[in-house]
Design an enzyme around this catalytic site. Structure first.
Site, PDB file in Angstrom:
ATOM      1  N   ARG A 145      18.186  -3.776  20.077  1.00 35.90           N
ATOM      2  CA  ARG A 145      19.559  -4.289  19.986  1.00 35.90           C
ATOM      3  C   ARG A 145      20.402  -3.682  21.101  1.00 35.90           C
ATOM      4  NH1 ARG A 145      21.663  -2.550  14.463  1.00 35.90           N
ATOM      5  NH2 ARG A 145      20.395  -0.738  14.979  1.00 35.90           N
ATOM      6  N   ASP A 200      23.839  -3.031  23.379  1.00 39.42           N
ATOM      7  CA  ASP A 200      25.266  -2.879  23.128  1.00 39.42           C
ATOM      8  C   ASP A 200      26.075  -3.921  23.894  1.00 39.42           C
ATOM      9  OD1 ASP A 200      24.700  -0.671  21.578  1.00 39.42           O
ATOM     10  OD2 ASP A 200      25.088   0.771  23.178  1.00 39.42           O
ATOM     11  N   ARG A 254      22.600   5.128  28.858  1.00 35.15           N
ATOM     12  CA  ARG A 254      23.828   5.290  29.650  1.00 35.15           C
ATOM     13  C   ARG A 254      24.271   6.746  29.727  1.00 35.15           C
ATOM     14  NH1 ARG A 254      28.385   2.597  27.856  1.00 35.15           N
ATOM     15  NH2 ARG A 254      27.567   2.145  25.790  1.00 35.15           N
TER      16      ARG A 254
END
Length: 290
Positions: free
Chosen positions: A52, A54, A215
């Protein structure tokens, strides 16, 4: 009948993968299209995804699966006369309904091998992150998929820092907390390369990634590239196991899910069983890239 979908999308157009009331998401757009396609044949199929992503994160190699009832599969095949033609027709319909402007594309639909599970069968997920520093051109055509960094970065130092994070570790320092979810992951690859045009590209591969892990690690190595701290500091942060303000998490727009790796067909079911057992023991959640 289980089908595999190979999907690509521009994350800027969506509020992430997972369906959310009142927001446009990749899952929501595709499932709405599936509901239209199968409107006369029972409940609409729902998607299970490999990772999934973001809000703002892109994908060129996302994988999902859906299960059709016998009636739905028969209706699909009846329209085209053969499974191959029917799957091609399904791809065209989904693309026309879910992404008429091309911001989400189903590249391929196929009958999944026995035991295939998009979420639990993968051996690894791979991401890429693009950064254009002062040694790279500012290409306006790629501005939605590349971080423009205002300073020159030391790619060699970033590479050294990335290497300190490889292996099986608790990545709590680089993961956004999620109740009941494990932060233990195996980071199989993390490297930085400068492309011929000067753009820096991070390549990361792991069995799974926890929330914001990619990230955060990219942001930490960018801090190394800026000279804010040395490469060895990344290992110290990982061992400390706590979120820190020593670096900024990199923006979503530079990140793309590029590939999901699965074992041979005869190993898919065993891999899914193994992963389910591990997630249950760890109280883990889905892998989430961002």
């Amino acid at each position: 009948m289980r089908l595999r979908l190979d999907v690509a999308y521009d994350g800027a157009a969506f509020s992430g993968w997972a369906r959310q009331p009142g927001l446009r998401t990749v899952q929501g757009a595709l499932e709405a299209a599936l509901a239209t396609v199968f409107t006369r044949w029972g409940d609409a199929p729902q998607l299970t995804v490999a990772g999934r992503t973001d809000a703002g994160v892109h994908a060129s190699g996302q994988v999902a699966h859906l299960d059709l009832t016998a009636e739905q599969w028969a209706a699909l095949v009846a329209k085209r006369g053969s499974p191959a033609a029917s799957l091609d027709g399904l791809v065209r319909r989904l693309n026309g309904l879910a992404g008429p402007e091309g911001d989400v594309v189903v590249a391929r639909a196929s009958v999944a091998p026995a035991g295939f599970d998009a979420r639990f069968s993968p051996l690894w997920r791979r991401y890429a992150y693009r950064v254009a520093d002062l040694d790279a051109p500012r290409d306006p055509r790629r501005r939605g998929h590349t971080l423009w960094h205002p300073a020159r970065l030391d790619a060699a130092a970033m590479e050294r820092g990335a290497l300190t994070l490889l292996g099986l570790h608790d990545f709590a320092a680089f993961c956004k907390p999620r109740e009941g979810a494990t932060t233990i992951r195996t980071l199989q690859e993390f490297r930085w390369d400068r492309e011929p045009d000067g753009v820096l590209v991070a390549s990361l591969q792991a069995d799974a990634f926890c929330h914001s892990m990619v990230r955060a690690m990219v942001g930490a190595t960018i801090a190394v590239g800026e000279g804010r701290f040395g490469p060895e500091r990344l290992e110290e942060l990982r061992v400390a196991g706590e979120r820190t303000s020593a670096f900024k998490v990199a923006p979503a727009k530079g990140l793309t899910l590029t590939e999901v790796g699965y074992p041979a067909d005869d190993e898919l079911a065993a891999r899914a069983v193994q992963t389910r057992a591990k997630r249950s023991a760890d109280d883990g959640s889905d892998s989430v890239g961002g």
